[in-house]
Motif scaffolding. Structure first.
Motif, PDB file in Angstrom:
ATOM      1  N   ALA A  73      37.950  72.329  10.974  1.00 13.07           N
ATOM      2  CA  ALA A  73      36.953  71.318  10.608  1.00 13.07           C
ATOM      3  C   ALA A  73      35.742  71.875   9.865  1.00 13.07           C
ATOM      4  O   ALA A  73      34.665  71.288   9.936  1.00 13.07           O
ATOM      5  N   HIS A  74      35.890  72.960   9.129  1.00 15.66           N
ATOM      6  CA  HIS A  74      34.770  73.448   8.328  1.00 15.66           C
ATOM      7  C   HIS A  74      34.365  72.378   7.312  1.00 15.66           C
ATOM      8  O   HIS A  74      35.178  71.965   6.482  1.00 15.66           O
ATOM      9  N   GLY A  75      33.128  71.948   7.374  1.00 17.88           N
ATOM     10  CA  GLY A  75      32.632  70.961   6.416  1.00 17.88           C
ATOM     11  C   GLY A  75      32.673  69.538   6.917  1.00 17.88           C
ATOM     12  O   GLY A  75      32.078  68.648   6.304  1.00 17.88           O
ATOM     13  N   ALA A  76      33.375  69.273   8.012  1.00 17.94           N
ATOM     14  CA  ALA A  76      33.449  67.913   8.543  1.00 17.94           C
ATOM     15  C   ALA A  76      32.118  67.516   9.171  1.00 17.94           C
ATOM     16  O   ALA A  76      31.369  68.362   9.675  1.00 17.94           O
ATOM     17  N   ARG A  77      31.844  66.212   9.131  1.00 14.40           N
ATOM     18  CA  ARG A  77      30.622  65.675   9.733  1.00 14.40           C
ATOM     19  C   ARG A  77      30.947  64.402  10.503  1.00 14.40           C
ATOM     20  O   ARG A  77      31.893  63.693  10.187  1.00 14.40           O
ATOM     21  N   HIS A  78      30.093  64.133  11.496  1.00 18.40           N
ATOM     22  CA  HIS A  78      30.163  62.862  12.221  1.00 18.40           C
ATOM     23  C   HIS A  78      28.742  62.368  12.431  1.00 18.40           C
ATOM     24  O   HIS A  78      27.899  63.088  12.990  1.00 18.40           O
ATOM     25  N   LEU A  79      28.473  61.164  11.947  1.00 21.76           N
ATOM     26  CA  LEU A  79      27.141  60.578  12.011  1.00 21.76           C
ATOM     27  C   LEU A  79      26.098  61.513  11.410  1.00 21.76           C
ATOM     28  O   LEU A  79      24.976  61.624  11.903  1.00 21.76           O
ATOM     29  N   GLY A  80      26.499  62.208  10.356  1.00 19.97           N
ATOM     30  CA  GLY A  80      25.600  63.093   9.634  1.00 19.97           C
ATOM     31  C   GLY A  80      25.476  64.491  10.194  1.00 19.97           C
ATOM     32  O   GLY A  80      24.853  65.353   9.572  1.00 19.97           O
ATOM     33  N   THR A  81      26.073  64.750  11.359  1.00 23.56           N
ATOM     34  CA  THR A  81      25.976  66.065  11.992  1.00 23.56           C
ATOM     35  C   THR A  81      27.213  66.890  11.688  1.00 23.56           C
ATOM     36  O   THR A  81      28.337  66.426  11.921  1.00 23.56           O
ATOM     37  N   PRO A  82      27.044  68.115  11.175  1.00 20.61           N
ATOM     38  CA  PRO A  82      28.224  68.950  10.911  1.00 20.61           C
ATOM     39  C   PRO A  82      28.964  69.289  12.196  1.00 20.61           C
ATOM     40  O   PRO A  82      28.332  69.496  13.253  1.00 20.61           O
ATOM     41  N   CYS A  83      30.279  69.342  12.136  1.00 18.90           N
ATOM     42  CA  CYS A  83      31.045  69.850  13.272  1.00 18.90           C
ATOM     43  C   CYS A  83      30.567  71.266  13.593  1.00 18.90           C
ATOM     44  O   CYS A  83      30.475  72.112  12.710  1.00 18.90           O
ATOM     45  N   GLY A  84      30.268  71.487  14.849  1.00 22.59           N
ATOM     46  CA  GLY A  84      29.737  72.776  15.273  1.00 22.59           C
ATOM     47  C   GLY A  84      28.248  72.777  15.474  1.00 22.59           C
ATOM     48  O   GLY A  84      27.695  73.752  15.988  1.00 22.59           O
TER      49      GLY A  84
END
Length: 421
Positions: free
Chosen positions: A180-191
């Motif tokens: 999930a490098h680069g993925a976001r949820h509700l504007g927050t990066p994964c990690g």
């Protein structure tokens, strides 16, 4: 009209859309990557346990932490080890139960087993393929100490909901963000959710190294310091003094080396551009397929930014090949897609608790996960070929393949009836 609909299926003697399945051309190694690796070779500083200057590992750790907006990042030998060390750093002990999704790479569960804990398998959401909060609640017992949500295929799990469940039960949350490098949820990066999270740098990943590697990120300095010790035989190595060879805890030899780190740091400079191009290419590809009857394309739910590490398509075989058993229909479809030049794969062959290596270790009364089983039974994946930034034309050819195969239902039914090999 695209060319994918023309002609008979290659599996039935027609001309394939692509003459051969395209080779894997990922990662893309540039002169900048070669120069970064050469700089480490010239320095003769290959491992991260040396003192006397900032190493390439330290540079990558700082760069990835800054990229995510977190306090600490620790480089380790691979993504599975990253999960193991994170579990140990959070105090997970033998006999503790750790909930993991049944649909993920086997390394997620093996990491739990390797630290002596007991993996407990929960089902997934049928849209995101990530850990289901309802299933998580059902799996929690007095022995549950942690949960490892997986951001599968590059789409974030619903962390606000999962975090709320974990907090209510006092569980440690360690996010497996290997894909999930680069993925976001509700504007927050994964990690960057405030939990400890782990990444893989294996060469197939969106942010690769030249082999194997892993990263652990956290805002907790104490957790990061423990992982630094755990990766180096339990030692504390400081740049301002010679190595003392004193082990303060039982640790491992789980370091990331400087060549790997330098390669990834160079890749990271191009990562935002690659991520942007991949999202544009995949969006155009999926737009082509949105009207294919009987095919459910991977989606990007509201609030999510997909990293598109793997593309998983779910097939309604009752519409595509009514009356044909799912296993036979799936096998026939895969052969038809591959014959046209699309390297379709199943990826996961079974839910994790059914893996031969893990089956004898299952302790929960009912490990069945019906959504996971259904997804595995009725889906196929596209991997790696879509990762390069110039993959747009190839993806359009893949769309031609899928459109062609799904438009030849009568031929598929005839082949199914005749037992096509």
């Amino acid at each position: 009209m695209h060319g994918g609909l023309a002609g008979e299926l290659a599996l039935a003697g027609g001309i394939p859309v692509l003459e051969a399945q395209p080779p894997v051309s990922w990662p893309r190694t540039t002169d900048a990557d070669r120069a970064a690796v050469q700089s480490v070779l010239d320095s003769n500083l290959f491992v991260s346990d040396r003192t006397g200057g900032r190493t390439a590992v330290e540079q990558l750790e700082r760069s990835w932490a800054d990229h995510l907006g977190v306090r600490r990042c620790v480089g380790v030998s691979n993504g599975t080890t990253a999960i193991e060390l994170a579990l140990l750093a959070h105090g997970i002990r033998p006999g503790d139960e750790v909930v993991v999704p049944a649909l993920t790479f086997v390394g997620t569960a093996m990491a739990v087993v390797h630290v002596g804990a007991v993996p407990v398998y929960a089902d997934v959401d049928p849209v995101t393929f990530a850990l289901s909060a309802d299933s998580l609640r059902e799996r929690i017992t007095p022995r549950t100490r942690a949960v490892v949500p997986v951001h599968l295929h590059g789409l974030s799990a619903d962390m606000p909901v999962l975090d709320a469940v974990a907090r209510h039960h006092g569980l440690v949350v360690i996010e497996d963000a290997a894909q999930a490098h680069g993925a976001r949820h509700l504007g927050t990066p994964c990690g960057a959710t405030g939990n400890t999270a782990t990444f893989s740098l294996q060469m197939t990943k969106n942010l690769p190294t030249c082999g194997e590697g892993g990263l652990v990120v956290t805002d907790d300095d104490a957790i990061a310091d423990r992982i630094v010790q755990l990766r180096q035989f339990g030692e504390t190595i400081r740049p301002d003094r010679p190595r003392r060879y004193v082990s303060h805890r039982l640790g491992f030899n789980a370091k990331l080396n400087n060549i790997q780190a330098a390669y990834t740091s160079s890749q990271l400079e191009r990562f935002p551009d690659y991520h942007k191009a991949r999202r544009e290419n995949v969006a155009a590809f999926l737009d082509r397929l949105s009207g294919v009857d009987g095919l459910t394309c991977p989606t990007e739910p509201e609030g999510h930014e997909h990293a598109w590490h793997i593309l998983r398509f779910v097939v309604d075989f009752d519409r595509l090949l009514p009356g044909v058993p799912v296993a036979g229909a799936r096998s026939l479809l895969l052969r038809a897609l591959r014959a046209e030049g699309l390297p379709a794969t199943r990826y996961q062959m079974m839910p994790l608790p059914d893996q031969p290596a893990l089956r004898p270790l299952v302790r929960q009364p009912d490990p069945s996960c019906p959504v996971t089983q259904d997804v595995i039974d009725r889906s196929f994946t596209v991997q790696q070929r879509h990762l390069p930034p110039d993959a747009g034309p190839l993806l359009q050819s893949f769309a031609d393949v899928i459109e062609k195969v799904f438009s030849h239902r009568r031929t598929l039914a005839r082949l199914a009836e005749g037992g096509a090999q």
